[in-house]
Scaffold this motif. Structure first.
Motif, PDB file in Angstrom:
ATOM      1  N   ARG A   2       0.812  -1.213   0.000  1.00  0.00           N
ATOM      2  CA  ARG A   2       0.000   0.000   0.000  1.00  0.00           C
ATOM      3  C   ARG A   2       0.850   1.269   0.000  1.00  0.00           C
ATOM      4  O   ARG A   2       0.397   2.324  -0.450  1.00  0.00           O
ATOM      5  N   PHE A   3       2.080   1.180   0.527  1.00  0.00           N
ATOM      6  CA  PHE A   3       2.925   2.369   0.636  1.00  0.00           C
ATOM      7  C   PHE A   3       4.308   2.105   0.033  1.00  0.00           C
ATOM      8  O   PHE A   3       4.776   0.974  -0.017  1.00  0.00           O
ATOM      9  N   CYS A   4       4.945   3.185  -0.396  1.00  0.00           N
ATOM     10  CA  CYS A   4       6.277   3.102  -1.012  1.00  0.00           C
ATOM     11  C   CYS A   4       7.333   2.840   0.064  1.00  0.00           C
ATOM     12  O   CYS A   4       7.394   3.580   1.055  1.00  0.00           O
ATOM     13  N   SER A   5       8.162   1.800  -0.150  1.00  0.00           N
ATOM     14  CA  SER A   5       9.180   1.476   0.844  1.00  0.00           C
ATOM     15  C   SER A   5      10.350   2.466   0.794  1.00  0.00           C
ATOM     16  O   SER A   5      11.189   2.471   1.690  1.00  0.00           O
ATOM     17  N   GLN A   6      10.394   3.304  -0.214  1.00  0.00           N
ATOM     18  CA  GLN A   6      11.461   4.316  -0.310  1.00  0.00           C
ATOM     19  C   GLN A   6      11.070   5.628   0.365  1.00  0.00           C
ATOM     20  O   GLN A   6      11.887   6.257   1.032  1.00  0.00           O
ATOM     21  N   CYS A   7       9.799   6.081   0.154  1.00  0.00           N
ATOM     22  CA  CYS A   7       9.433   7.414   0.669  1.00  0.00           C
ATOM     23  C   CYS A   7       8.217   7.394   1.606  1.00  0.00           C
ATOM     24  O   CYS A   7       7.894   8.436   2.190  1.00  0.00           O
ATOM     25  N   GLY A   8       7.545   6.246   1.750  1.00  0.00           N
ATOM     26  CA  GLY A   8       6.454   6.143   2.720  1.00  0.00           C
ATOM     27  C   GLY A   8       5.112   6.680   2.240  1.00  0.00           C
ATOM     28  O   GLY A   8       4.138   6.644   2.981  1.00  0.00           O
ATOM     29  N   GLN A   9       5.058   7.157   0.987  1.00  0.00           N
ATOM     30  CA  GLN A   9       3.801   7.696   0.452  1.00  0.00           C
ATOM     31  C   GLN A   9       3.007   6.587  -0.246  1.00  0.00           C
ATOM     32  O   GLN A   9       3.558   5.535  -0.562  1.00  0.00           O
TER      33      GLN A   9
ATOM     34  N   SER B   5       5.736  -1.116   3.700  1.00  0.00           N
ATOM     35  CA  SER B   5       4.835  -1.098   2.545  1.00  0.00           C
ATOM     36  C   SER B   5       3.385  -1.381   2.956  1.00  0.00           C
ATOM     37  O   SER B   5       2.470  -1.208   2.161  1.00  0.00           O
ATOM     38  N   GLN B   6       3.169  -1.809   4.189  1.00  0.00           N
ATOM     39  CA  GLN B   6       1.807  -2.057   4.672  1.00  0.00           C
ATOM     40  C   GLN B   6       1.181  -0.827   5.322  1.00  0.00           C
ATOM     41  O   GLN B   6       0.017  -0.533   5.110  1.00  0.00           O
ATOM     42  N   CYS B   7       1.983  -0.078   6.142  1.00  0.00           N
ATOM     43  CA  CYS B   7       1.386   1.033   6.901  1.00  0.00           C
ATOM     44  C   CYS B   7       2.064   2.370   6.643  1.00  0.00           C
ATOM     45  O   CYS B   7       1.587   3.405   7.123  1.00  0.00           O
TER      46      CYS B   7
END
Lengths: 182, 182
Positions: A2-9, B5-7
């Motif tokens: 659900r979220f980008c592992s690089q920037c958290g968005q 990537s989940q939260c």
């Protein structure tokens, strides 16, 4: 994802330019997050006429019998992964490893690799993920209590090939749900 | 990896309970993010006495010659991945695929699989990632202009095995930097 592992968005699914598949792409930094199949590596450990099986202490398929195997880790080779899993699950040491079965399981994005190997001694024991570890003659295999189709197919192939003393590498596809018994 | 990537919250590296390796773990939701090796699949496509090579149009190793190969995608088998890459990079159709070379490259978390196959016809062409695609006799192989060690090792093994008309599956480890020429 659900979220980008690089920037958290947040990410969304779209086909990146020059690609032809849906990928998770970051709406903010545009990072493309590829997802790829994983390798499961394990051993068919043989001692004289017997093969080594582990009874699973964990889900899925707790209580059912399996060949020692598990997910390959970064930084290791396929054989190193198979030997590590054999040690972790069966506290067993093997040698003379030969690639034997390669299974494609595209519906769960896995590739299984089993290596035939010789058990080095009888000093094995249940690891943390096993309830018990035992050697079986062909006539004793608990066919109805095997954990996964890959295990049954590998054992059946082995007993066929053993009659010819010839063990070519086999590549097979398994396309149904491996959570169900074959 | 910096965020879950989940939260979407920050991750840090630690050894989860019951594990023995550093993993990325979410500080907020505790999700463990495993990272595993990827499979590169490709074909050694043969036509009579010749083998098919592609000159790379993309980095790394732009301008150097390679066997058609690329990252296996979710939802496909290793052979399907090899056939897809052969089509994408060389616009070539092959048949009679046989697993031939398996390379472990633990320092870059990759496993290469090359399948030997017969080129179905001479109707091939450069795909988007190739500058040109060409058939080579053994004496014409551009040994000094090969893109990766896996390519040179596969070709050398093939020309050796061809003398015996016997092509066992080979498993090899490559532990040095494949960006450098072998």
């Amino acid at each position: 994802m659900r979220f980008c592992s690089q920037c958290g968005q947040p990410v969304s699914q779209r086909i990146p330019e020059g690609d032809d598949r849906l990928r998770y792409v970051c709406d903010t930094c545009a990072t493309v997050h590829y997802q790829n199949p994983r390798i499961v590596a394990g051993c068919l450990a043989v001692y004289q006429q017997q093969v080594l099986l582990c009874r699973r202490a964990i889900e899925p398929r707790r209580g059912f019998w399996t060949l020692p195997a598990g997910f390959m880790e970064n930084g290791e080779t396929t054989i190193e992964a198979a030997l590590r899993e054999t040690w972790e699950e069966a506290r067993a040491r093997v040698h003379a490893e030969q690639l034997y079965m390669l299974f494609n399981l595209p519906h769960i994005n896995q590739v299984y690799m089993f290596f035939r190997a010789e058990l080095s001694d009888l000093d094995f024991a249940a690891g943390e993920e096993s309830l018990e570890v035992k050697l079986f003659d062909e006539s004793e295999i608990p066919w109805e209590q095997l954990a996964f189709p890959t295990v049954g197919k590998t054992l059946r192939q082995f007993f066929v090939d053993r009659q010819q003393h010839n063990y070519p590498v086999h590549v097979q596809d398994i396309r149904y749900n491996p959570g169900k018994r074959s």
